[in-house]
Scaffold this motif. Structure first.
Motif, PDB file in Angstrom:
ATOM      1  N   GLU A 243      11.796 -20.649  10.984  1.00  0.00           N
ATOM      2  CA  GLU A 243      12.706 -20.897   9.878  1.00  0.00           C
ATOM      3  C   GLU A 243      12.599 -19.826   8.804  1.00  0.00           C
ATOM      4  OE1 GLU A 243      12.017 -24.794   8.413  1.00  0.00           O
ATOM      5  OE2 GLU A 243      12.986 -25.776  10.122  1.00  0.00           O
ATOM      6  N   ASN A 244      11.379 -19.413   8.481  1.00  0.00           N
ATOM      7  CA  ASN A 244      11.226 -18.378   7.460  1.00  0.00           C
ATOM      8  C   ASN A 244       9.943 -17.580   7.707  1.00  0.00           C
ATOM      9  OD1 ASN A 244       9.322 -20.319   5.990  1.00  0.00           O
ATOM     10  ND2 ASN A 244      11.290 -21.385   5.721  1.00  0.00           N
ATOM     11  N   PHE A 245       8.890 -17.920   6.962  1.00  0.00           N
ATOM     12  CA  PHE A 245       7.647 -17.142   7.060  1.00  0.00           C
ATOM     13  C   PHE A 245       6.953 -17.391   8.397  1.00  0.00           C
ATOM     14  CE2 PHE A 245       8.545 -17.302   2.583  1.00  0.00           C
ATOM     15  CZ  PHE A 245       8.200 -16.040   2.142  1.00  0.00           C
ATOM     16  N   PRO A 246       6.123 -16.403   8.843  1.00  0.00           N
ATOM     17  CA  PRO A 246       5.664 -15.212   8.133  1.00  0.00           C
ATOM     18  C   PRO A 246       6.680 -14.069   8.143  1.00  0.00           C
ATOM     19  CG  PRO A 246       4.710 -15.247  10.316  1.00  0.00           C
ATOM     20  CD  PRO A 246       5.480 -16.532  10.170  1.00  0.00           C
ATOM     21  N   LEU A 247       6.438 -13.137   7.218  1.00  0.00           N
ATOM     22  CA  LEU A 247       7.172 -11.880   7.160  1.00  0.00           C
ATOM     23  C   LEU A 247       6.419 -10.827   7.948  1.00  0.00           C
ATOM     24  CD1 LEU A 247       8.109 -11.560   3.395  1.00  0.00           C
ATOM     25  CD2 LEU A 247       9.726 -11.184   5.253  1.00  0.00           C
ATOM     26  N   MET A 248       7.169  -9.957   8.622  1.00  0.00           N
ATOM     27  CA  MET A 248       6.533  -8.794   9.244  1.00  0.00           C
ATOM     28  C   MET A 248       6.994  -7.552   8.505  1.00  0.00           C
ATOM     29  SD  MET A 248       6.617  -7.299  13.130  1.00  0.00           S
ATOM     30  CE  MET A 248       5.540  -5.925  13.569  1.00  0.00           C
ATOM     31  N   VAL A 249       6.034  -6.730   8.103  1.00  0.00           N
ATOM     32  CA  VAL A 249       6.313  -5.466   7.426  1.00  0.00           C
ATOM     33  C   VAL A 249       5.887  -4.343   8.354  1.00  0.00           C
ATOM     34  CG1 VAL A 249       5.918  -4.067   5.371  1.00  0.00           C
ATOM     35  CG2 VAL A 249       5.894  -6.563   5.198  1.00  0.00           C
ATOM     36  N   GLY A 250       6.853  -3.575   8.837  1.00  0.00           N
ATOM     37  CA  GLY A 250       6.551  -2.440   9.706  1.00  0.00           C
ATOM     38  C   GLY A 250       6.561  -1.156   8.918  1.00  0.00           C
TER      39      GLY A 250
ATOM     40  N   LEU B  85       6.112   2.233  13.145  1.00  0.00           N
ATOM     41  CA  LEU B  85       7.000   1.185  13.639  1.00  0.00           C
ATOM     42  C   LEU B  85       8.332   1.334  12.912  1.00  0.00           C
ATOM     43  CD1 LEU B  85       4.488  -1.808  13.647  1.00  0.00           C
ATOM     44  CD2 LEU B  85       5.100  -0.306  15.561  1.00  0.00           C
ATOM     45  N   MET B  86       9.388   1.664  13.646  1.00  0.00           N
ATOM     46  CA  MET B  86      10.661   2.055  13.047  1.00  0.00           C
ATOM     47  C   MET B  86      11.600   0.882  12.793  1.00  0.00           C
ATOM     48  SD  MET B  86       9.890   5.237  13.011  1.00  0.00           S
ATOM     49  CE  MET B  86      11.399   5.973  12.443  1.00  0.00           C
ATOM     50  N   CYS B  87      11.511  -0.179  13.603  1.00  0.00           N
ATOM     51  CA  CYS B  87      12.461  -1.285  13.494  1.00  0.00           C
ATOM     52  C   CYS B  87      11.885  -2.505  14.206  1.00  0.00           C
ATOM     53  CB  CYS B  87      13.813  -0.908  14.105  1.00  0.00           C
ATOM     54  SG  CYS B  87      13.692  -0.250  15.786  1.00  0.00           S
TER      55      CYS B  87
ATOM     56  N   ASP C 267       0.850  -1.183   0.000  1.00  0.00           N
ATOM     57  CA  ASP C 267       0.000   0.000   0.000  1.00  0.00           C
ATOM     58  C   ASP C 267       0.887   1.234   0.000  1.00  0.00           C
ATOM     59  OD1 ASP C 267       0.940   0.193   2.627  1.00  0.00           O
ATOM     60  OD2 ASP C 267      -0.793  -0.880   3.410  1.00  0.00           O
ATOM     61  N   ARG C 268       0.274   2.398   0.172  1.00  0.00           N
ATOM     62  CA  ARG C 268       1.016   3.657   0.068  1.00  0.00           C
ATOM     63  C   ARG C 268       1.749   4.017   1.358  1.00  0.00           C
ATOM     64  NH1 ARG C 268      -0.433   6.565  -4.561  1.00  0.00           N
ATOM     65  NH2 ARG C 268      -1.105   5.028  -6.102  1.00  0.00           N
ATOM     66  N   ALA C 269       1.516   3.314   2.442  1.00  0.00           N
ATOM     67  CA  ALA C 269       2.191   3.624   3.697  1.00  0.00           C
ATOM     68  C   ALA C 269       3.681   3.300   3.576  1.00  0.00           C
ATOM     69  CB  ALA C 269       1.577   2.822   4.846  1.00  0.00           C
ATOM     70  N   LYS C 270       4.532   4.227   4.010  1.00  0.00           N
ATOM     71  CA  LYS C 270       5.972   4.067   3.886  1.00  0.00           C
ATOM     72  C   LYS C 270       6.449   2.906   4.746  1.00  0.00           C
ATOM     73  CE  LYS C 270      10.247   6.713   3.883  1.00  0.00           C
ATOM     74  NZ  LYS C 270      10.842   8.055   4.024  1.00  0.00           N
ATOM     75  N   VAL C 271       7.226   1.998   4.138  1.00  0.00           N
ATOM     76  CA  VAL C 271       7.739   0.826   4.838  1.00  0.00           C
ATOM     77  C   VAL C 271       9.047   1.200   5.532  1.00  0.00           C
ATOM     78  CG1 VAL C 271       8.614  -1.522   4.582  1.00  0.00           C
ATOM     79  CG2 VAL C 271       6.634  -0.774   3.236  1.00  0.00           C
ATOM     80  N   MET C 272       9.127   0.910   6.840  1.00  0.00           N
ATOM     81  CA  MET C 272      10.309   1.233   7.626  1.00  0.00           C
ATOM     82  C   MET C 272      11.239   0.025   7.802  1.00  0.00           C
ATOM     83  SD  MET C 272       9.309   4.258   7.899  1.00  0.00           S
ATOM     84  CE  MET C 272      10.753   4.863   8.711  1.00  0.00           C
ATOM     85  N   PHE C 273      10.684  -1.179   7.843  1.00  0.00           N
ATOM     86  CA  PHE C 273      11.525  -2.373   7.960  1.00  0.00           C
ATOM     87  C   PHE C 273      10.728  -3.590   7.524  1.00  0.00           C
ATOM     88  CE2 PHE C 273       9.204  -2.503  11.941  1.00  0.00           C
ATOM     89  CZ  PHE C 273       8.996  -3.856  12.166  1.00  0.00           C
TER      90      PHE C 273
ATOM     91  N   VAL D  33       4.429   3.043   8.507  1.00  0.00           N
ATOM     92  CA  VAL D  33       3.866   4.169   9.237  1.00  0.00           C
ATOM     93  C   VAL D  33       2.455   3.810   9.704  1.00  0.00           C
ATOM     94  CG1 VAL D  33       3.205   6.594   9.110  1.00  0.00           C
ATOM     95  CG2 VAL D  33       5.264   5.806   7.944  1.00  0.00           C
ATOM     96  N   LYS D  34       2.281   3.635  11.006  1.00  0.00           N
ATOM     97  CA  LYS D  34       0.998   3.395  11.657  1.00  0.00           C
ATOM     98  C   LYS D  34       0.348   2.067  11.282  1.00  0.00           C
ATOM     99  CE  LYS D  34      -0.105   8.269  12.346  1.00  0.00           C
ATOM    100  NZ  LYS D  34      -1.108   9.327  12.226  1.00  0.00           N
ATOM    101  N   ARG D  35       1.137   1.090  10.881  1.00  0.00           N
ATOM    102  CA  ARG D  35       0.542  -0.220  10.640  1.00  0.00           C
ATOM    103  C   ARG D  35       1.603  -1.304  10.637  1.00  0.00           C
ATOM    104  NH1 ARG D  35      -2.307   0.788   5.016  1.00  0.00           N
ATOM    105  NH2 ARG D  35      -2.809   2.668   6.190  1.00  0.00           N
ATOM    106  N   ALA D  36       1.148  -2.505  10.931  1.00  0.00           N
ATOM    107  CA  ALA D  36       1.986  -3.698  10.857  1.00  0.00           C
ATOM    108  C   ALA D  36       1.252  -4.739  10.038  1.00  0.00           C
ATOM    109  CB  ALA D  36       2.287  -4.226  12.249  1.00  0.00           C
ATOM    110  N   GLN D  37       1.972  -5.412   9.168  1.00  0.00           N
ATOM    111  CA  GLN D  37       1.382  -6.456   8.337  1.00  0.00           C
ATOM    112  C   GLN D  37       2.221  -7.719   8.447  1.00  0.00           C
ATOM    113  OE1 GLN D  37       1.119  -4.776   4.404  1.00  0.00           O
ATOM    114  NE2 GLN D  37      -0.710  -3.589   4.891  1.00  0.00           N
ATOM    115  N   PHE D  38       1.524  -8.837   8.445  1.00  0.00           N
ATOM    116  CA  PHE D  38       2.173 -10.135   8.509  1.00  0.00           C
ATOM    117  C   PHE D  38       1.835 -10.888   7.230  1.00  0.00           C
ATOM    118  CE2 PHE D  38       1.862  -8.576  12.764  1.00  0.00           C
ATOM    119  CZ  PHE D  38       3.045  -8.973  13.359  1.00  0.00           C
TER     120      PHE D  38
END
Length: 708
Positions: free
Chosen positions: A242-249, A281-283, A229-235, A251-256
């Motif tokens: 071992e691997n998945f899930p991925l966490m995407v941090g 979420l910065m890191c 989405d358009r929210a800037k990804v910080m990390f 601006v103002k949201r977290a996605q798995f």
């Protein structure tokens, strides 16, 4: 249903799990670095869209009209110079506008990006190896595999690549291109080392995942691509065992994110929950617990959030703890706990229950000369035994902290903030050179020891400096930063041994672009200004002697002739102009100076340097930004706005001249200079502020002769 391709797509709608019950953080969740984070502070729109930095030429170049060939043309040598050019050392690290780019490899060596290179630094003998040949643009993201064997890097620009390297040798293993646009802002390896994830700087922050089947990454290939989405990804990080899930941090949201059916990425939003602040979420890091792993994230307000997975599969913030005054920019694993660093300059060790065990303040360094330019911490990493903590500061400094004793050792430093333009080589000592930039710092470097020997802070930005002929003084011209213009046009004289100010004066009201002492004993010193004049002072009393006739555009650089009677200069409108020193008048008949011998050749325009310019069909893309003629050897170095550094035979009069290239630079090369003995070439980047020193050796000379 597709009309022409006759394909039928079947879609599945996954409803959102409901509104988040968390509270908006408000002002406490704002951070001034959010706008520039991601490696874009030094990337102009023209760099992202095509690599053009300077204004392209239109029609006939004005300086070509003013050129007059010498009466006795010297025959040019069109062959490649018979020299070996070896990159010896790189000063600088990309950390000011990116985070978590400094890492230990499995041998405890320090790895970080600089310009288009990955650097593998060995602190014991201050030696470096380089990951070179994979990128042509600035590297802005770096990840280390958990085993410490592989490095992944991503760059910024038009032709974006993701490269995987051997973390011990720097050998390129795999290059993957045509995936992202504008840049790669985040990279992460999975714990088992079999997956790699990258996030692009496009509007949708496209996410790509890659995998290796044999575990060596020479067969690395892309397995899935997903628009975000358009929210800037910080990390981004893998948070599975071992691997998945991925966490995407972001601006103002977290996605798995889960990988489904081997090639589809499925996202699910995490919840902040009741009475938790919804904020950037910065890191993030996965803390290895005794029974299970816990996800820890750093926030813009200075809190650490602990995330737990519910039976429904939903991730939600559990515990929160206040850690820093200001944003938390980096967290890393440390033993059975974590280590955090933030805007307040503190490094805090936390237990597995998120209680503070120990705090280090980066400003507690006893040696005042080793204090950081900015105490803001942008990168943290610990070695495998958790005996040392690797710290990267926004100002470009890299420190190692001994966990038990708290001792802090400075391992690397460089210029920080905005641009870097000023460089001068010592006239007698082949090992010394000085630099100055928009960070207001003047540094004196030693080529042999590969370190800063002394430095001082001025009260203004500066972009020009020169050594006196005896090497006892440095003349520094102030100005260049539009945010601090009070002292534009001022020059200061520094005692080169202690860098104390011994004299200060101001004649120009606009910033100084170049400074050079007259040849011989240096009875005069000239200073060119953006007001279109060259101010000539006595080099002892510093009284103003002559001011050259004003031209309508700023002067970029100038040279004295060998007799100290004339000056040649280049202007921003691409004109080559000449002046007499005695009265400051412009020489209107250039043929009068056709046989003049110039003491230096740093002007990028002229008969003897016209061969470094590209052919007409390439002139709109590449502009030569800096040149320098060797003192004794008949070679010329040229740096351009696209990061190329080339060496030619001198004079360089035709386009078909052969050249050898010094690799590693990227973007805009602001200076190229030879050492006093011509055995070393030093280059400097304007926007990435990386300084590179190369060793030159004639191919018919042995290594023993070079060491002598």
């Amino acid at each position: 249903v597709g009309a022409k391709d006759r394909c039928i797509f079947q879609w599945k709608h996954v409803p959102d799990s409901g509104k988040d019950s968390g509270d908006e953080a408000g002002d406490s969740g704002d951070d001034s670095e959010l706008e520039f984070d991601g490696g874009m502070s030094g990337a102009t729109p023209t760099v992202l869209e095509g690599g053009v930095v300077a204004e392209p030429f239109v029609g006939i170049k004005p300086w070509q009209k003013s050129m007059v060939p010498p009466s006795n043309l010297e025959m040019e040598n069109t062959a490649k110079p018979d020299y070996d050019v070896k990159l010896d050392y790189v000063h600088g690290c990309r950390i000011d506008d990116v985070r978590d780019t400094i890492r230990y490899n499995m041998q405890g060596e320090i790895c970080y990006p600089a310009a288009a290179l990955g650097v593998i630094y060995r602190p014991s003998d201050r030696s470096q190896q380089f990951c070179s040949g994979g990128h042509k643009n600035d590297i802005i993201s770096l990840a280390m595999s958990e085993c410490g064997r592989f490095i992944a890097t991503g760059d910024v620009g038009l032709d974006v690549k993701v490269c995987v390297w051997d973390a011990q040798t720097g050998k390129l293993i795999k290059s993957m291109s045509k995936v992202h646009k504008r840049g790669v802002t985040c990279l992460a390896f999975s714990p088992d080392g079999k997956y790699l994830c990258s996030v692009g700087h496009d509007e949708n922050h496209t996410m790509c995942t890659y995998t290796t089947l044999n575990g060596e990454w020479d067969d690395g290939h892309r397995v899935a691509t997903e628009c975000g989405d358009r929210a800037k990804v910080m990390f981004v990080m893998f948070c599975g065992e071992e691997n998945f899930p991925l966490m995407v941090g972001s601006v103002k949201r977290a996605q798995f994110v889960e990988l489904e059916a081997g090639h589809t990425l499925h996202r699910r939003r995490g919840k902040f929950g009741h009475r938790k602040k919804i904020q950037p979420l910065m890191c993030g890091v996965v803390m290895k617990g005794e029974t299970e792993s816990v996800i820890i994230t750093g926030t813009a307000s200075g809190h650490l959030y602990s995330w737990t997975k519910r039976d429904s599969g939903e991730y939600k913030v559990g515990a929160t703890v206040s850690g820093h005054q200001g944003a938390v920019y980096s967290v890393c694993r440390g033993g059975m706990g974590v280590v955090s660093g933030g805007k307040d300059g503190l490094v805090i060790i936390w237990s597995g229950e998120l209680t503070k065990l120990r705090t280090y303040n980066i400003m507690d360094i006893k040696d005042i000369s080793q204090l950081p330019y900015s105490c803001v911490i942008h990168s943290l990493h610990s070695d495998q035994s958790f005996s040392k903590i690797l710290v990267g500061c926004k100002g470009g400094e890299i420190y190692e902290i001994a966990k038990d004793s708290g001792r802090m050792i400075l391992q690397n430093e460089a210029h920080s903030m905005k641009e870097l333009w000023g460089m001068a080589m010592h006239p007698r000592n082949e090992d010394l050179f000085a630099t100055t930039g928009d960070d207001t710092i003047v540094r004196v470097w030693n080529i042999k020891t590969r370190s800063v020997v002394r430095k001082t802070r001025l009260d203004s930005a500066s972009r020009a400096l020169a050594w006196s002929p005896d090497g006892k003084h440095l003349c520094v011209g102030l100005g260049g930063d539009s945010a601090m213009m009070v002292k534009d046009g001022t020059f200061v004289i520094l005692d080169s041994a202690k860098l104390d100010v011994t004299h200060e004066d101001r004649k120009s009201k606009m910033w100084l672009t170049d400074i050079k002492y007259s040849p011989g004993e240096g009875g005069l010193v000239g200073m060119s200004s953006t007001d279109g004049r060259i101010y000539i002072h006595d080099s002892t009393s510093f009284d103003l002697k002559i001011v050259t006739a004003k031209i309508p555009t700023p002067i970029m650089m100038f040279d004295w002739d060998s007799a100290g009677e004339h000056l040649q200069c280049t202007s921003t409108d691409w004109r080559l102009l000449f002046f007499t020193v005695e009265d400051g008048k412009q020489v209107t008949s250039n043929s009068k100076l056709r046989d003049t011998v110039w003491d230096t050749q740093t002007c990028t325009l002229g008969w003897n340097v016209q061969g470094v310019w590209p052919k007409e069909d390439q002139a709109a893309q590449v502009n030569v930004a800096a040149v320098d003629r060797a003192h004794k050897k008949k070679i010329l170095a040229a740096g351009s706005n696209d990061g190329q550094v080339k060496l030619y035979h001198f004079p360089t009069q035709i386009k078909e001249m052969g050249f050898i290239e010094a690799e590693g630079n990227s973007n805009f090369v602001s200076k190229v200079r030879f050492s006093a003995t011509d055995d070393c070439l030093v280059t400097m980047g304007a926007h990435n502020r990386v300084i590179m020193q190369y060793r030159l050796r004639e191919r018919n000379k042995s290594a023993a002769d070079l060491n002598k």
